[in-house]
Motif scaffolding. Structure first.
Motif, PDB file in Angstrom:
ATOM      1  N   VAL A  52       0.828  -1.210   0.000  1.00 40.35           N
ATOM      2  CA  VAL A  52       0.000   0.000   0.000  1.00 40.35           C
ATOM      3  C   VAL A  52       0.860   1.257   0.000  1.00 40.35           C
ATOM      4  O   VAL A  52       0.344   2.355   0.213  1.00 40.35           O
ATOM      5  CB  VAL A  52      -0.963   0.062   1.200  1.00 40.35           C
ATOM      6  N   GLY A  53       2.161   1.103  -0.198  1.00 43.82           N
ATOM      7  CA  GLY A  53       3.012   2.272  -0.355  1.00 43.82           C
ATOM      8  C   GLY A  53       3.386   2.955   0.942  1.00 43.82           C
ATOM      9  O   GLY A  53       3.897   4.070   0.934  1.00 43.82           O
ATOM     10  N   MET A  54       3.139   2.307   2.093  1.00 44.97           N
ATOM     11  CA  MET A  54       3.568   2.911   3.349  1.00 44.97           C
ATOM     12  C   MET A  54       5.079   2.772   3.496  1.00 44.97           C
ATOM     13  O   MET A  54       5.708   3.527   4.215  1.00 44.97           O
ATOM     14  CB  MET A  54       2.843   2.260   4.526  1.00 44.97           C
ATOM     15  N   PRO A  78       2.932   1.657  -5.811  1.00 45.92           N
ATOM     16  CA  PRO A  78       2.140   2.227  -4.709  1.00 45.92           C
ATOM     17  C   PRO A  78       2.795   3.401  -3.998  1.00 45.92           C
ATOM     18  O   PRO A  78       2.117   4.382  -3.674  1.00 45.92           O
ATOM     19  CB  PRO A  78       1.964   1.060  -3.751  1.00 45.92           C
ATOM     20  N   HIS A  79       4.114   3.349  -3.765  1.00 42.91           N
ATOM     21  CA  HIS A  79       4.681   4.391  -2.904  1.00 42.91           C
ATOM     22  C   HIS A  79       4.821   5.732  -3.616  1.00 42.91           C
ATOM     23  O   HIS A  79       5.060   6.739  -2.960  1.00 42.91           O
ATOM     24  CB  HIS A  79       6.014   3.944  -2.308  1.00 42.91           C
ATOM     25  N   THR A  80       4.683   5.742  -4.956  1.00 41.33           N
ATOM     26  CA  THR A  80       4.756   7.032  -5.637  1.00 41.33           C
ATOM     27  C   THR A  80       3.379   7.517  -6.076  1.00 41.33           C
ATOM     28  O   THR A  80       3.254   8.617  -6.594  1.00 41.33           O
ATOM     29  CB  THR A  80       5.671   6.944  -6.873  1.00 41.33           C
ATOM     30  N   THR A  81       2.346   6.698  -5.863  1.00 42.35           N
ATOM     31  CA  THR A  81       1.001   7.105  -6.247  1.00 42.35           C
ATOM     32  C   THR A  81       0.404   7.966  -5.135  1.00 42.35           C
ATOM     33  O   THR A  81       0.637   7.712  -3.957  1.00 42.35           O
ATOM     34  CB  THR A  81       0.125   5.851  -6.451  1.00 42.35           C
ATOM     35  N   PRO A 132      -2.019   9.260  -2.370  1.00 43.94           N
ATOM     36  CA  PRO A 132      -2.891   8.453  -1.518  1.00 43.94           C
ATOM     37  C   PRO A 132      -4.338   8.440  -2.010  1.00 43.94           C
ATOM     38  O   PRO A 132      -4.984   7.395  -2.009  1.00 43.94           O
ATOM     39  CB  PRO A 132      -2.786   9.127  -0.151  1.00 43.94           C
ATOM     40  N   GLY A 133      -4.820   9.606  -2.444  1.00 45.09           N
ATOM     41  CA  GLY A 133      -6.213   9.688  -2.861  1.00 45.09           C
ATOM     42  C   GLY A 133      -6.518   8.786  -4.046  1.00 45.09           C
ATOM     43  O   GLY A 133      -7.618   8.248  -4.176  1.00 45.09           O
ATOM     44  N   LEU A 182      -4.594   6.089  -4.809  1.00 46.27           N
ATOM     45  CA  LEU A 182      -4.234   4.714  -4.469  1.00 46.27           C
ATOM     46  C   LEU A 182      -5.386   3.972  -3.794  1.00 46.27           C
ATOM     47  O   LEU A 182      -5.559   2.776  -4.009  1.00 46.27           O
ATOM     48  CB  LEU A 182      -3.009   4.730  -3.552  1.00 46.27           C
TER      49      LEU A 182
END
Lengths: 373, 578
Positions: free
Chosen positions: B379-381, B396-399, B401-402, B404
């Motif tokens: 989830v890119g955390m 995920p980590h560069t997308t 949050p809204g 993703l």
């Protein structure tokens, strides 16, 4: 204790650290305070740098992997920040140091008459900046020495050396202090959790929105810890006769009053005669009160740290550095405080530098922590 | 040893008492298991033994509780500390000091035992619980299972006659749980300690119990008697009831001795064909039974390819473009050679993983193996240190949050972390706004998944299972095709777990891909098409549930153990086949 295979040089090398030979936490604090006292006696940046180097070397050689040992880096950063802040203030607010080497001039903010003596902006001289730098470096070194003690000595262990009557209050303080790191961890966790809701993780709004859950969490945890402490016998007291209880109260209260009055007497102009004896009597009474109060607590101590020869050496090296620096102030004052007006380059005085190196002793005598694979 | 005489407990704001008229006597040296659905007052009853209820929690206790003749009314918890040892649900809230050895000694110090005695008992306890290697370790660096053992050790050192434990194994992986239970059994057998414990995961503990106390009825009896009537029971009991075995077996061993006849009846039938939720890769089209509140996620054709090994794909792609393989659909989740470092620790090493739409994958492995780290990376955390992660083609980590949350949603281990608002209604409104969904979307989901929850309820007042469902609804508002769950059944009773299983199955049938990290082997058996076992940051097994789970003693569910070598996983499968 670690078994030695035979006599020889190995007898003198430091053993591997374990619970049994752990150095008394008080020894580390005395050593660090000794270095701090030495730092407070000089503004020579070379000597200050040497002190920081000594503290840093000992920390690097003898600290463990425990969480409290990681605080050293934070203290170093704090020290650098202090230097920076000191210089910025000097730039903005000016300085009483008269200087001739003008570097540049900041626009000066005109202030009304009643603010006479305060200046914002204006002339910036090299002397003033150097003075601020020396001053900031001194403060930073003090902080770093405290940080070194923090990293080397477990704060909870120091607690074990408190008199029995103060122990429970001490536990409460230590438990309370663990909440700061826990809350920081909570904030980090909740901020990343915000990402899962599709909200930005930074910014003031993020902090405000997670503030309440963080406080709630901290409160819940403190109640849980309190329940656990209670269920494990925290605060059990022994029955003591009422007369002993009353004597304890009278001694402690009276002793503290005596200490207050005594110190006032010492500081005030006319009371020097009765100040010292009153202070002494107050201290004695308060100590007796604490001792008597210790009877109420039933608790015992599990494996308290012993004050052995190595502890003497560590504490002694710190005290020696402090004493030698104070003495150096008498024989070489100008080397310890390099001139600012007129500006001159600081030089490294031989004997004070050698005396600071005495502080390296713990890196050789204190038990070495296990190497982690 | 412990006597309850007509005990009722009522907390201030509640209209109904939490416990009502409980009468019971626990004899010395027995291991008594408390069972019952969530919210029937198991924790309250345990707290009453140590005196924390009502001395610490408030509320009114009527009747009389005596422990070894001491009345808890006149003895506050600290005066019972030498008699009762208590470990709560969360071991980390239990610790007062910061190293293992000090923690073990803390209770004895409070009681004022002599230093020589303390020293001896600490050494004994270190050996008893297998903690000798950890003695100098700071508690903050221990894993969950180690912490639980330290917590138990810390209350054992004062040699209490009674040990009270609230869900001691719920956070532990199967083998750590067995270690803890083996220690408890040793205490009961060798030292005559009386143990009272509450646990939701009966399949782990029921065979160790001498007596079982069923709440809210307050009946106590032998495990077999109680299990025959109890609404909560482990799979081995369910299978026993189904097959009509008499007396009811409580252990896998007993059940296996009687299973001969059942195995013969099941011989020749195929468990895989009777999966209640066929894997998309096996049957092509999954049954379409969408939840009305959810729009089915557009799904790719899933003919073949789910079990396709990643390595082979890598080699193929060197020679031909992926687009030229029409029979291999693009996986929804594509992880390749992923590595994550946290400080000096390599939490994940060279992970390859693919998950397709409509597939449910269980991530298993011991505490600290890297399951949660993997989910956080998805989830890119956390940013991958090397390798690639693609969720529906995005990193995920560069997308943002809204954006993703419309691709992937995670329900974290502590669902409370996701909930900020004061009321369920406000939480739902916020979720709609976050996900850009039509107002009312989240509320409709909540009403469907969690009927009967009022708008004005504070999320904190919900039960563990309800809170999890609310968090699930919040996450589902963004309609992510990929849904991740971290330890979803911690603290859930069997009924809440069954509801969760139903929800997740219908989500999978709608084409959601689900990845769940869990220690609960029974849950994995019921839900997952595929099991991925992670150890030490690496994938050590990846394959269909039946194959992976049956070959591993630690991760196989009870039914699989009983009916081995046949590949049956759940009571439900057996029931349908008969």
């Amino acid at each position: 204790m670690i078994q030695k295979t035979g006599p020889g040089l190995s007898t003198f090398t430091a053993p591997e650290a374990s619970r049994a030979n752990a150095l008394h936490a008080g020894a580390w604090w005395l050593w660090a305070l000794g270095l701090a006292v030495a730092a407070s006696r000089t503004t020579n940046p070379l000597l200050l740098g040497l002190l920081v180097g000594v503290a840093g070397y000992v920390v690097a050689a003898r600290r463990t992997d425990a969480p409290w040992a990681r605080s050293y880096g934070a203290f170093v950063k704090l020290g650098l920040f202090v230097v920076f802040l000191r210089v910025v203030f000097s730039l903005l607010l000016g300085s009483p140091i008269p200087g001739t080497h003008e570097l540049f001039t900041l626009p000066e903010v005109p202030l009304p008459d009643w603010a006479q003596g305060v200046r914002i902006g204006g002339r910036v001289t090299a002397e003033q900046l150097v003075f601020a730098l020396y001053d900031g470096a001194k403060l930073a070194t003090l902080l770093i020495c405290v940080g070194a003690a923090n990293a080397l000595a477990n704060p909870a262990r120091l607690l074990k050396s408190l008199p029995g009557a103060l122990y429970e209050a001490g536990v409460a303080v230590v438990v309370a202090m663990t909440f700061a790191p826990n809350m920081v961890a909570d904030v980090a966790r909740l901020r990343t959790a915000r990402r899962l809701r599709g909200r930005p993780t930074g910014g003031v709004r993020a902090v405000l929105q997670i503030g309440l859950p963080v406080l709630e969490g901290a409160l819940e945890r403190s109640i849980a810890v309190a329940a656990s402490m209670d269920a494990r016998g925290y605060g059990r007291t022994a029955l003591v006769p009422a007369s002993v209880r009353r004597t304890t109260n009278v001694l402690t209260l009276g002793g503290l009053l005596g200490v207050c009055a005594g110190s006032y007497g010492l500081l005030a102009a006319e009371g020097a005669g009765y100040g010292l004896p009153l202070l002494g009597a107050g201290l004695l009474a308060a100590m007796a009160g604490l001792r008597l109060g210790g009877r109420r607590t039933v608790r015992t101590r599990y494996r308290p740290d012993r004050w052995g020869p190595r502890a003497w050496l560590v504490a002694g090296s710190g005290v020696a550095v402090a004493v030698l620096m104070i003495w150096a102030n008498a024989y070489a004052p100008e080397a310890l405080h390099p001139g600012v007006v007129p500006l001159e380059a600081p030089e490294l005085p031989l004997w004070p530098a050698v005396s600071i190196l005495v502080g390296l002793l713990p890196a050789f005598v204190a038990p070495a922590p296990k190497e982690n694979a | 040893m412990i006597r309850f005489e007509n005990v009722s407990v009522r907390y201030e704001d509640d209209t109904e008492p939490t416990l009502r008229g409980v009468d019971l006597t626990v004899p010395e040296g027995e291991l008594v298991l408390l069972v019952g659905p969530s919210g029937v007052g198991k924790s309250t009853l345990l707290g009453a033994v140590s005196g924390l209820v009502p001395h610490f929690t408030g509320g009114t206790l009527t009747g009389r509780v005596t422990v070894d003749g001491r009345d808890t009314r006149t003895h506050p918890p600290r005066e019972l500390a030498d008699l009762v040892g208590t470990v709560g649900q969360d071991p980390s809230a239990h610790f007062v000091t910061d190293t293992v050895e000090d923690e073990l000694a803390y209770g004895m110090e409070s009681l004022g035992l002599a230093p020589a005695v303390m020293r001896r008992r600490v050494e004994e306890t270190l050996d008893l619980l297998g903690l000798a290697e950890l003695r100098d370790r700071p508690i903050a660096t221990l894993s969950g299972g180690q912490r639980q053992r330290v917590a138990i050790g810390s209350v054992l050192t004062p040699h209490p006659k009674v040990l009270v434990l609230d869900e001691p194994t719920s956070a532990l992986d199967p083998s750590a749980a067995e270690d803890v239970l083996a220690v408890l059994q040793r205490l009961v057998h060798d030292l005559g300690t009386t143990v009272l414990l509450a646990e939701h995961r009966l399949e782990r503990v029921v065979q160790y119990a001498d007596q079982v106390l069923l709440l809210p009825e307050g009946v106590m009896g032998s495990p077999a008697e109680i299990m025959a009537v109890s609404p909560v029971h482990p799979p081995v009991v369910a299978l026993g009831r189904l097959a009509g075995w008499e007396p009811l077996p409580l252990t896998v061993r007993d059940a296996r001795r009687r299973a001969g006849g059942l195995k013969e009846r099941l011989e020749g039938r195929d468990p895989a064909g009777r999966l209640p939720h066929p894997a998309p890769s096996r049957t092509g089209a999954a049954p379409q039974a969408p939840l009305s509140g959810l729009r089915p996620v557009p799904r790719a054709s899933t003919a073949g390819g789910a079990g396709f090994p990643a390595r082979t794909r890598l080699n193929l792609s060197l020679f031909q473009r992926r687009r030229t393989e029409p029979e291999t659909p693009t996986p929804l989740l594509h992880v390749e050679a992923l590595a994550v470092r946290r400080g000096r620790v390599e939490a994940l090493r060279h992970i390859d993983l693919q998950v397709h739409a409509g597939e449910t994958v269980a991530l298993m492995g011991r505490n600290g193996a890297g399951k949660s780290t993997l989910l956080s990376t998805l989830v890119g955390m956390l940013a991958p240190t090397s390798g690639t992660v693609r969720v529906a083609g995005r990193a995920p980590h560069t997308t943002a949050p809204g954006e993703l949350i419309r691709q992937v949603g995670l329900v974290p281990q502590e669902p409370r972390d996701l909930l900020y608002a004061d009321t369920v209604a406000a939480e739902c409104a916020a979720a709609d706004a976050d996900a850009g969904a039509a107002p009312g979307t989240c509320r409709a989901l909540v009403s469907e998944l969690l009927p009967g929850v009022a708008d004005g309820t504070h999320p904190r007042d919900l039960s563990e299972g309800q809170r999890l469902t609310l968090a699930l609804a919040v996450v589902l508002t963004g309609r992510p095709p990929l849904l991740l769950l971290d330890e979803p059944t911690r603290g859930l009773d069997y009924a809440a777990k069954a509801r969760l299983v139903t929800h997740l199955r219908s989500l999978a049938a709608d084409g959601h891909a689900i990845v769940l990290a869990t220690h609960d082997v029974e849950l994995a058996a019921e839900l997952a098409h595929r099991v991925v076992i992670v150890a030490d940051g690496e994938v050590v097994a990846d394959g269909p549930t039946a194959e992976v789970v049956v070959s591993s003693p630690a991760f196989s569910p009870q039914v699989a153990k009983i009916l081995a070598p046949q590949h049956w996983l759940t009571v439900e499968q057996v029931e349908e086949a008969l």
